[in-house]
Enzyme design. Structure first.
Site, PDB file in Angstrom:
ATOM      1  N   ARG A   1      -5.003  22.775 -25.130  1.00 20.97           N
ATOM      2  CA  ARG A   1      -5.475  24.120 -24.776  1.00 20.97           C
ATOM      3  C   ARG A   1      -6.867  24.314 -25.368  1.00 20.97           C
ATOM      4  O   ARG A   1      -7.179  23.812 -26.447  1.00 20.97           O
ATOM      5  CB  ARG A   1      -4.480  25.184 -25.253  1.00 20.97           C
ATOM      6  CG  ARG A   1      -3.322  25.269 -24.261  1.00 20.97           C
ATOM      7  CD  ARG A   1      -2.496  26.498 -24.449  1.00 20.97           C
ATOM      8  NE  ARG A   1      -1.368  26.246 -25.316  1.00 20.97           N
ATOM      9  CZ  ARG A   1      -0.383  27.108 -25.497  1.00 20.97           C
ATOM     10  NH1 ARG A   1      -0.388  28.254 -24.877  1.00 20.97           N
ATOM     11  NH2 ARG A   1       0.615  26.820 -26.299  1.00 20.97           N
TER      12      ARG A   1
ATOM     13  N   HIS B   1      -0.448  24.850 -31.042  1.00 18.01           N
ATOM     14  CA  HIS B   1      -0.258  23.416 -31.233  1.00 18.01           C
ATOM     15  C   HIS B   1      -1.626  22.736 -31.355  1.00 18.01           C
ATOM     16  O   HIS B   1      -2.515  23.002 -30.552  1.00 18.01           O
ATOM     17  CB  HIS B   1       0.498  22.860 -30.026  1.00 18.01           C
ATOM     18  CG  HIS B   1       1.187  21.576 -30.310  1.00 18.01           C
ATOM     19  ND1 HIS B   1       0.504  20.391 -30.455  1.00 18.01           N
ATOM     20  CD2 HIS B   1       2.492  21.283 -30.493  1.00 18.01           C
ATOM     21  CE1 HIS B   1       1.369  19.428 -30.706  1.00 18.01           C
ATOM     22  NE2 HIS B   1       2.590  19.945 -30.741  1.00 18.01           N
TER      23      HIS B   1
ATOM     24  N   TYR C   1      17.997  40.130 -10.053  1.00 14.27           N
ATOM     25  CA  TYR C   1      19.034  40.639 -10.976  1.00 14.27           C
ATOM     26  C   TYR C   1      18.874  42.144 -11.177  1.00 14.27           C
ATOM     27  O   TYR C   1      19.844  42.874 -11.323  1.00 14.27           O
ATOM     28  CB  TYR C   1      18.959  39.919 -12.330  1.00 14.27           C
ATOM     29  CG  TYR C   1      19.882  38.723 -12.424  1.00 14.27           C
ATOM     30  CD1 TYR C   1      19.546  37.504 -11.842  1.00 14.27           C
ATOM     31  CD2 TYR C   1      21.102  38.824 -13.092  1.00 14.27           C
ATOM     32  CE1 TYR C   1      20.396  36.405 -11.925  1.00 14.27           C
ATOM     33  CE2 TYR C   1      21.957  37.728 -13.182  1.00 14.27           C
ATOM     34  CZ  TYR C   1      21.604  36.518 -12.601  1.00 14.27           C
ATOM     35  OH  TYR C   1      22.448  35.449 -12.685  1.00 14.27           O
TER      36      TYR C   1
ATOM     37  N   GLY D   1       8.144  28.593 -31.207  1.00 14.22           N
ATOM     38  CA  GLY D   1       6.847  28.286 -30.603  1.00 14.22           C
ATOM     39  C   GLY D   1       5.747  29.169 -31.165  1.00 14.22           C
ATOM     40  O   GLY D   1       5.964  29.980 -32.074  1.00 14.22           O
TER      41      GLY D   1
ATOM     42  N   LYS E   1      23.193  40.304 -18.438  1.00 20.30           N
ATOM     43  CA  LYS E   1      24.131  41.030 -17.571  1.00 20.30           C
ATOM     44  C   LYS E   1      25.427  41.308 -18.337  1.00 20.30           C
ATOM     45  O   LYS E   1      25.975  42.413 -18.288  1.00 20.30           O
ATOM     46  CB  LYS E   1      24.416  40.173 -16.334  1.00 20.30           C
ATOM     47  CG  LYS E   1      25.279  40.833 -15.295  1.00 20.30           C
ATOM     48  CD  LYS E   1      25.399  39.932 -14.076  1.00 20.30           C
ATOM     49  CE  LYS E   1      26.536  40.417 -13.195  1.00 20.30           C
ATOM     50  NZ  LYS E   1      27.274  39.329 -12.598  1.00 20.30           N
TER      51      LYS E   1
ATOM     52  N   PHE F   1      11.213  21.468 -28.664  1.00 18.92           N
ATOM     53  CA  PHE F   1      10.444  20.513 -27.860  1.00 18.92           C
ATOM     54  C   PHE F   1       8.959  20.604 -28.227  1.00 18.92           C
ATOM     55  O   PHE F   1       8.344  19.624 -28.640  1.00 18.92           O
ATOM     56  CB  PHE F   1      10.683  20.772 -26.363  1.00 18.92           C
ATOM     57  CG  PHE F   1       9.771  20.005 -25.454  1.00 18.92           C
ATOM     58  CD1 PHE F   1       9.477  18.663 -25.706  1.00 18.92           C
ATOM     59  CD2 PHE F   1       9.197  20.602 -24.333  1.00 18.92           C
ATOM     60  CE1 PHE F   1       8.616  17.945 -24.871  1.00 18.92           C
ATOM     61  CE2 PHE F   1       8.339  19.880 -23.497  1.00 18.92           C
ATOM     62  CZ  PHE F   1       8.053  18.564 -23.763  1.00 18.92           C
TER      63      PHE F   1
ATOM     64  N   VAL G   1      17.843  26.206 -23.480  1.00 21.50           N
ATOM     65  CA  VAL G   1      18.186  27.353 -22.617  1.00 21.50           C
ATOM     66  C   VAL G   1      18.622  26.948 -21.210  1.00 21.50           C
ATOM     67  O   VAL G   1      19.052  27.801 -20.435  1.00 21.50           O
ATOM     68  CB  VAL G   1      17.040  28.399 -22.512  1.00 21.50           C
ATOM     69  CG1 VAL G   1      16.774  29.063 -23.837  1.00 21.50           C
ATOM     70  CG2 VAL G   1      15.777  27.783 -21.907  1.00 21.50           C
TER      71      VAL G   1
ATOM     72  N   TYR H   1       5.218  24.276 -13.487  1.00 28.53           N
ATOM     73  CA  TYR H   1       5.064  25.449 -14.356  1.00 28.53           C
ATOM     74  C   TYR H   1       4.848  26.720 -13.524  1.00 28.53           C
ATOM     75  O   TYR H   1       5.604  27.686 -13.646  1.00 28.53           O
ATOM     76  CB  TYR H   1       3.876  25.213 -15.291  1.00 28.53           C
ATOM     77  CG  TYR H   1       3.644  26.301 -16.313  1.00 28.53           C
ATOM     78  CD1 TYR H   1       4.500  26.469 -17.394  1.00 28.53           C
ATOM     79  CD2 TYR H   1       2.540  27.149 -16.220  1.00 28.53           C
ATOM     80  CE1 TYR H   1       4.271  27.454 -18.349  1.00 28.53           C
ATOM     81  CE2 TYR H   1       2.303  28.132 -17.164  1.00 28.53           C
ATOM     82  CZ  TYR H   1       3.176  28.286 -18.237  1.00 28.53           C
ATOM     83  OH  TYR H   1       2.933  29.259 -19.169  1.00 28.53           O
TER      84      TYR H   1
HETATM   85  N1  LIG Z   1       0.172  31.029 -25.119  1.00 29.75           N
HETATM   86  C1  LIG Z   1      -0.291  31.485 -23.976  1.00 29.75           C
HETATM   87  O1  LIG Z   1      -1.501  31.657 -23.833  1.00 29.75           O
HETATM   88  C2  LIG Z   1       0.649  31.824 -22.851  1.00 29.75           C
HETATM   89  C3  LIG Z   1       0.088  32.292 -21.656  1.00 29.75           C
HETATM   90  C4  LIG Z   1       0.952  32.613 -20.612  1.00 29.75           C
HETATM   91  C5  LIG Z   1       2.312  32.514 -20.752  1.00 29.75           C
HETATM   92  N2  LIG Z   1       2.825  32.052 -21.925  1.00 29.75           N
HETATM   93  C6  LIG Z   1       4.278  31.923 -22.005  1.00 29.75           C
HETATM   94  O2  LIG Z   1       4.751  32.353 -23.251  1.00 29.75           O
HETATM   95  C7  LIG Z   1       5.842  31.538 -23.687  1.00 29.75           C
HETATM   96  C8  LIG Z   1       5.545  30.971 -25.053  1.00 29.75           C
HETATM   97  O3  LIG Z   1       4.363  30.197 -24.996  1.00 29.75           O
HETATM   98  P1  LIG Z   1       3.742  29.503 -26.295  1.00 29.75           P
HETATM   99  O4  LIG Z   1       2.283  29.479 -26.122  1.00 29.75           O
HETATM  100  O5  LIG Z   1       4.325  30.121 -27.501  1.00 29.75           O
HETATM  101  O6  LIG Z   1       4.267  28.014 -26.096  1.00 29.75           O
HETATM  102  P2  LIG Z   1       5.017  27.058 -27.137  1.00 29.75           P
HETATM  103  O7  LIG Z   1       5.122  25.722 -26.468  1.00 29.75           O
HETATM  104  O8  LIG Z   1       4.353  27.111 -28.463  1.00 29.75           O
HETATM  105  O9  LIG Z   1       6.436  27.737 -27.254  1.00 29.75           O
HETATM  106  C9  LIG Z   1       7.479  27.524 -26.355  1.00 29.75           C
HETATM  107  C10 LIG Z   1       8.749  27.320 -27.146  1.00 29.75           C
HETATM  108  O10 LIG Z   1       9.833  27.112 -26.235  1.00 29.75           O
HETATM  109  C11 LIG Z   1      10.623  26.028 -26.706  1.00 29.75           C
HETATM  110  N3  LIG Z   1      11.310  25.446 -25.558  1.00 29.75           N
HETATM  111  C12 LIG Z   1      10.799  24.750 -24.530  1.00 29.75           C
HETATM  112  N4  LIG Z   1      11.754  24.384 -23.669  1.00 29.75           N
HETATM  113  C13 LIG Z   1      12.915  24.893 -24.160  1.00 29.75           C
HETATM  114  C14 LIG Z   1      14.272  24.851 -23.735  1.00 29.75           C
HETATM  115  N5  LIG Z   1      14.614  24.220 -22.601  1.00 29.75           N
HETATM  116  N6  LIG Z   1      15.207  25.464 -24.506  1.00 29.75           N
HETATM  117  C15 LIG Z   1      14.877  26.096 -25.651  1.00 29.75           C
HETATM  118  N7  LIG Z   1      13.619  26.155 -26.103  1.00 29.75           N
HETATM  119  C16 LIG Z   1      12.644  25.559 -25.370  1.00 29.75           C
HETATM  120  C17 LIG Z   1       9.630  25.090 -27.358  1.00 29.75           C
HETATM  121  O11 LIG Z   1      10.224  24.184 -28.260  1.00 29.75           O
HETATM  122  C18 LIG Z   1       8.680  26.080 -28.041  1.00 29.75           C
HETATM  123  O12 LIG Z   1       9.127  26.411 -29.331  1.00 29.75           O
HETATM  124  C19 LIG Z   1       6.041  30.471 -22.611  1.00 29.75           C
HETATM  125  O13 LIG Z   1       7.073  30.861 -21.771  1.00 29.75           O
HETATM  126  C20 LIG Z   1       4.726  30.474 -21.878  1.00 29.75           C
HETATM  127  O14 LIG Z   1       4.885  30.088 -20.528  1.00 29.75           O
HETATM  128  C21 LIG Z   1       2.023  31.699 -22.969  1.00 29.75           C
END
Ligand SMILES: NC(=O)c1ccc[n+]([C@@H]2O[C@H](COP(=O)([O-])OP(=O)(O)OC[C@H]3O[C@@H](n4cnc5c(N)ncnc54)[C@H](O)[C@@H]3O)[C@@H](O)[C@H]2O)c1
Length: 315
Positions: free
Chosen positions: A188, A183, A161, A14, A107, A38, A61, A147
């Site tokens: 966004r 993306h 945990y 991601g 764990k 995804f 995951v 979410y």
């Molecule tokens: N970018 C932001 O501003 C921001 C802000 C707050 C929190 N976050 C958190 O940071 C993390 C990464 O965000 P991002 O912006 O890189 O989003 P992103 O969508 O680019 O990355 C998320 C990644 O997780 C993978 N993924 C989704 N469901 C999955 C699953 N079930 N099993 C395995 N892989 C899976 C996707 O394919 C993707 O590569 C997320 O948990 C998000 O909630 C991001």
């Protein structure tokens, strides 16, 4: 910090995950990137695939994973409303079952585990800026709940945990982050405006644009996450990571128009349900515990991000 670790990055294909992989490989660690692709793409880690310290594994995951690790960055979860609302049940499963599976792994291996939580746990906040002690105001049955509540439940699991099994946990509440590899069509605000400006399409602002956001450049955020992971054991978080400098959405649009020299026009649309009016992190705790402050100015960060999207669109 610079000892060689075996590090698992879930969601490593991601936006944020791929930058974490880059930095950890640079630091000489062995990195296993796990992703179901995804919302992420293997292209984001293509340059690492031949590296002897890097491995990619396609895996969801929500199913258990049996590997060895010293540290786990649990980043897997779609992060933009368009993506997390596409299959809300799967979004909750990714946050909750994903957390249970990764905590189970931590764990077993005694790994330190970091959770990518979010400012969304504060919902539409009544206090401003948001401090970690604020419990939030989240609608548990609205379209964003899959979410927000999924991430809140993941935090609960991390702390249970920690209390019950003495796991070494780190919970980061990440605020709006932007940069290359976002993306292009996930709705966004930064990527949306940049793509619209570069294509000379109208820039859509929801509401009148007076709602404020703070924007953290990805390199600053990754630095904060790595500092948190390697902080003293008693530093568990939750800890806000983000840039506290506030801009209105209208100001952001104007800056992007200025840098791109776009001929676009701004159009206003109704605000979506449960859209927070203000969002700004209080980062005193991160400054105190991690000695971390974001450095990149919005102008510089936008230039780098716009350059990335220019390349992407021309490809
Ligand atoms: N970018 C932001 O501003 C921001 C802000 C707050 C929190 N976050 C958190 O940071 C993390 C990464 O965000 P991002 O912006 O890189 O989003 P992103 O969508 O680019 O990355 C998320 C990644 O997780 C993978 N993924 C989704 N469901 C999955 C699953 N079930 N099993 C395995 N892989 C899976 C996707 O394919 C993707 O590569 C997320 O948990 C998000 O909630 C991001």
């Amino acid at each position: 910090m610079h000892l060689k670790n075996r590090i698992l990055v879930t969601g490593g294909c991601g936006f944020l995950g791929s930058h974490i992989c880059d930095e950890l490989v640079n630091q000489g660690h062995e990195v296993l990137c796990v992703d179901n692709c995804f919302t992420g793409t293997k292209r984001h880690v293509r340059h690492l695939l031949e590296h002897p310290n890097f491995e990619f594994m396609r895996h969801d995951v929500t199913f258990p994973l049996y590997i060895e690790a010293d540290q786990i960055y649990n980043m897997a979860c779609p992060a933009s409303p368009i993506h997390y609302q596409y299959d809300p049940v799967q979004t909750t499963k990714t946050s909750v079952h994903g957390a249970i599976n990764m905590l189970g792994l931590a764990k077993r291996t005694r790994a330190t585990i970091l959770q990518a939580s979010t400012s969304e746990v504060y919902g539409d906040p009544e206090i401003h800026p948001q401090v970690e002690s604020y419990w939030g105001r989240v609608n548990p049955i609205g379209p964003r709940a899959c979410y927000d509540e999924g991430k809140r439940c993941a935090e609960t699991l991390f702390f249970d945990y920690h209390r019950q099994h003495h796991l070494k946990i780190k919970v980061a509440r990440i605020f709006n982050t932007y940069g290359p590899r976002m993306h292009p069509n996930d709705g966004r605000v930064v990527s949306n405006f940049i793509v619209q400006a570069l294509k000379n399409q109208p820039i859509t602002i929801y509401g009148d644009g007076s709602q404020t956001r703070s924007f953290c450049y990805v390199d600053d955020l990754v630095e904060g996450l790595i500092l948190l992971m390697n902080s003293k054991e008693e530093v568990t978080g939750p800890i806000n990571l983000g840039n506290p400098t506030e801009f209105t959405i209208l100001e952001l649009a104007q800056r992007i128009i200025d840098i791109t020299g776009s001929r676009t026009q701004i159009v206003n649309k109704p605000l979506p349900q449960d859209d927070p009016k203000q969002r700004k992190p209080d980062i005193n705790l991160a400054q105190k515990e991690l000695n971390w402050t974001p450095h990149m100015s919005l102008a510089e960060g936008l230039k780098k991000t716009i350059a990335y999207f220019e390349r992407l669109i021309s490809e």
